[in-house]
Design an enzyme around this catalytic site. Structure first.
Site, PDB file in Angstrom:
ATOM      1  N   GLN A  19       0.901  -1.156   0.604  1.00 33.43           N
ATOM      2  CA  GLN A  19      -0.186   0.037   0.041  1.00 33.43           C
ATOM      3  C   GLN A  19       0.555   1.414  -0.404  1.00 33.43           C
ATOM      4  O   GLN A  19       2.251   1.809   0.710  1.00 33.43           O
ATOM      5  CB  GLN A  19      -0.937   0.075   1.342  1.00 33.43           C
ATOM      6  N   ALA A  20       0.305   2.537  -1.155  1.00 30.86           N
ATOM      7  CA  ALA A  20       1.241   3.833  -1.111  1.00 30.86           C
ATOM      8  C   ALA A  20       0.223   4.692  -0.619  1.00 30.86           C
ATOM      9  O   ALA A  20      -0.802   4.362  -0.989  1.00 30.86           O
ATOM     10  CB  ALA A  20       1.600   3.042  -2.323  1.00 30.86           C
ATOM     11  N   TYR A  21       0.842   5.503   0.594  1.00 32.10           N
ATOM     12  CA  TYR A  21      -0.174   6.929   0.496  1.00 32.10           C
ATOM     13  C   TYR A  21      -0.016   8.390  -0.402  1.00 32.10           C
ATOM     14  O   TYR A  21       0.701   8.657  -0.510  1.00 32.10           O
ATOM     15  CB  TYR A  21      -0.175   6.306   1.954  1.00 32.10           C
ATOM     16  N   LEU A  22      -0.975   8.175  -0.961  1.00 33.33           N
ATOM     17  CA  LEU A  22      -1.098   9.574  -2.168  1.00 33.33           C
ATOM     18  C   LEU A  22      -1.337  10.598  -0.751  1.00 33.33           C
ATOM     19  O   LEU A  22      -0.565  11.919  -1.425  1.00 33.33           O
ATOM     20  CB  LEU A  22      -1.656   9.495  -2.834  1.00 33.33           C
ATOM     21  N   ASP A  62       3.504   8.942  -0.693  1.00 35.52           N
ATOM     22  CA  ASP A  62       4.528  10.046  -0.140  1.00 35.52           C
ATOM     23  C   ASP A  62       4.654   9.493   0.997  1.00 35.52           C
ATOM     24  O   ASP A  62       3.905   8.643   1.317  1.00 35.52           O
ATOM     25  CB  ASP A  62       3.571  10.655   0.633  1.00 35.52           C
TER      26      ASP A  62
END
Length: 150
Positions: A26-29, A76
């Site tokens: 998972q990647a946090y925008l 981010d």
């Protein structure tokens, strides 16, 4: 509405290999509010979460693999990777036991989602659960994504 409690792990349950697993990336925008993209095995999801600890709004939308890969590049902070074990409990509840990859390879967290805040308050955790960290921002995945090695 997502209603969940989160715990550190004191010891591992028996027969862990018998439970279903998911490989999650998972990647946090954005971390305020939380907007993330997740790959869960071969499923792709865009999620929005409001502020909060025990209870907060959560919206999930399906993504294509191409959309996920495009948005992943805009993360981010670091991209989190973990293996999740799905452990059934009584009353239709389940434990989501997460084993994180680098740089959090020693971190193990268990989350349990509930239908109501009353059910969450009445929950008695298994003996192998450790400290209840539900109200600690330190253990929210969005916070973990802000890891700074410097």
């Amino acid at each position: 509405m997502e209603i969940e409690r989160k715990f550190l792990i004191r010891s591992l349950p028996e027969n862990l290999s018998e439970y279903q697993t998911l490989k999650i990336e998972q990647a946090y925008l954005c971390t305020d509010p939380v907007v993330r993209v997740r790959r869960q095995n071969n499923e792709y999801i865009l999620t929005y979460k409001s502020k909060g600890f025990l209870s907060r709004e959560e919206y999930n939308l399906p993504l294509t693999e191409d959309a996920y890969l495009h948005l992943r590049k805009k993360a981010d902070g670091i991209i989190l990777s973990k293996t999740r074990y799905l452990i059934p409990l009584a009353d239709g509840l389940k434990i989501e036991l997460d084993f994180f990859d680098f740089p959090y390879e020693t971190l193990q967290l268990a989350e349990v989602e509930f239908p109501t805040e009353e059910a969450a308050a009445a929950f008695t955790p298994p003996d192998w659960f450790g400290e209840d960290v539900t109200h600690s921002s330190r253990y929210q995945n969005s916070t973990l994504s802000l890891f700074d090695a410097t």
